[in-house]
Scaffold this motif. Structure first.
Motif, PDB file in Angstrom:
ATOM      1  N   LYS A 113       0.833  -1.205   0.000  1.00 26.77           N
ATOM      2  CA  LYS A 113       0.000   0.000   0.000  1.00 26.77           C
ATOM      3  C   LYS A 113       0.866   1.253   0.000  1.00 26.77           C
ATOM      4  N   ILE A 114       1.967   1.209   0.741  1.00 27.10           N
ATOM      5  CA  ILE A 114       2.858   2.373   0.781  1.00 27.10           C
ATOM      6  C   ILE A 114       3.499   2.602  -0.580  1.00 27.10           C
ATOM      7  N   SER A 115       3.965   1.541  -1.217  1.00 24.61           N
ATOM      8  CA  SER A 115       4.597   1.718  -2.522  1.00 24.61           C
ATOM      9  C   SER A 115       3.577   2.161  -3.564  1.00 24.61           C
ATOM     10  N   GLY A 116       2.346   1.676  -3.462  1.00 23.96           N
ATOM     11  CA  GLY A 116       1.291   2.148  -4.360  1.00 23.96           C
ATOM     12  C   GLY A 116       0.979   3.611  -4.140  1.00 23.96           C
ATOM     13  N   PHE A 117       0.966   4.035  -2.875  1.00 24.17           N
ATOM     14  CA  PHE A 117       0.738   5.441  -2.544  1.00 24.17           C
ATOM     15  C   PHE A 117       1.857   6.313  -3.087  1.00 24.17           C
ATOM     16  N   LEU A 118       3.097   5.857  -2.948  1.00 23.40           N
ATOM     17  CA  LEU A 118       4.227   6.611  -3.474  1.00 23.40           C
ATOM     18  C   LEU A 118       4.172   6.693  -4.992  1.00 23.40           C
ATOM     19  N   THR A 119       3.754   5.628  -5.639  1.00 17.73           N
ATOM     20  CA  THR A 119       3.594   5.644  -7.091  1.00 17.73           C
ATOM     21  C   THR A 119       2.561   6.676  -7.501  1.00 17.73           C
ATOM     22  N   LEU A 120       1.454   6.709  -6.802  1.00 14.36           N
ATOM     23  CA  LEU A 120       0.403   7.678  -7.110  1.00 14.36           C
ATOM     24  C   LEU A 120       0.895   9.105  -6.920  1.00 14.36           C
ATOM     25  N   ILE A 121       1.594   9.373  -5.821  1.00 12.40           N
ATOM     26  CA  ILE A 121       2.120  10.717  -5.578  1.00 12.40           C
ATOM     27  C   ILE A 121       3.120  11.106  -6.665  1.00 12.40           C
ATOM     28  N   THR A 122       4.002  10.194  -7.023  1.00 12.62           N
ATOM     29  CA  THR A 122       4.994  10.471  -8.052  1.00 12.62           C
ATOM     30  C   THR A 122       4.327  10.772  -9.387  1.00 12.62           C
ATOM     31  N   ALA A 123       3.342   9.992  -9.736  1.00 16.04           N
ATOM     32  CA  ALA A 123       2.648  10.215 -10.999  1.00 16.04           C
ATOM     33  C   ALA A 123       1.911  11.550 -10.998  1.00 16.04           C
ATOM     34  N   LEU A 124       1.260  11.869  -9.896  1.00 20.70           N
ATOM     35  CA  LEU A 124       0.539  13.139  -9.829  1.00 20.70           C
ATOM     36  C   LEU A 124       1.479  14.332  -9.881  1.00 20.70           C
TER      37      LEU A 124
END
Length: 166
Positions: A113-124
């Motif tokens: 979940k943390i890595s998915g959250f970081l991916t989302l933040i990076t993409a945004l």
């Protein structure tokens, strides 16, 4: 209280934050030494999960803050706050490397979940930076579906790169 007031308070009293971020890698090392040879993987994975969240939440916030300040606000590196902008990132990297040497991240509850959250933040942030740099015109020859596919491919590339990083 605003973020500016919080940062001013922490800058005026840096020791609690500095001790917190310095103790996280030491705790990861200490827990690794205590857990060495133990067969109770479930217990240690939950203890490591608490440690991962304790370091990842401020670390990810610091990474996001740094990207925002350097890309959008054009802050000089000479004006960066070491306690708030660099120490959480260093603590994050050291803690995750120490944990990775003792237990696979797949055994830590919620790490995906943390890595998915970081991916989302990076993409945004990437999309926001891209939109900040271009002058978007309503009349374009590129169909919106191509832009959407490019965004999804970027998300997948970031996710793949993150999985290979740790």
């Amino acid at each position: 209280m605003t973020l500016s007031q919080l940062f001013a308070y922490i800058s005026a009293n840096p020791w609690p934050a500095a001790i917190y971020f310095c103790i996280l890698p030491v705790l990861a090392w200490g827990i690794g030494e205590v857990a060495h040879g133990s067969r109770d993987v479930k217990l240690w994975s939950y203890i490591y999960a608490v440690l991962v969240y304790a370091t990842c939440i401020p670390g990810i916030f610091a990474i996001t803050l740094n990207i925002y300040l350097f890309l959008f606000e054009r802050q000089s590196i000479w004006q960066a706050n070491i306690i708030l902008q660099f120490l959480p990132v260093i603590s994050l990297a050291l803690t995750l490397m120490l944990i990775k040497s003792k237990i696979p991240f797949s055994l830590i509850p919620g790490f995906g979940k943390i890595s998915g959250f970081l991916t989302l933040i990076t993409a945004l942030i990437g999309v926001m930076w891209f939109m900040d740099r271009i002058n978007l015109v309503a009349w374009t020859y590129v169909p919106f579906s191509v832009i959407l596919i490019g965004f999804v491919l970027t998300l997948l590339a970031i996710r793949f790169a993150w999985s290979k990083l740790f």
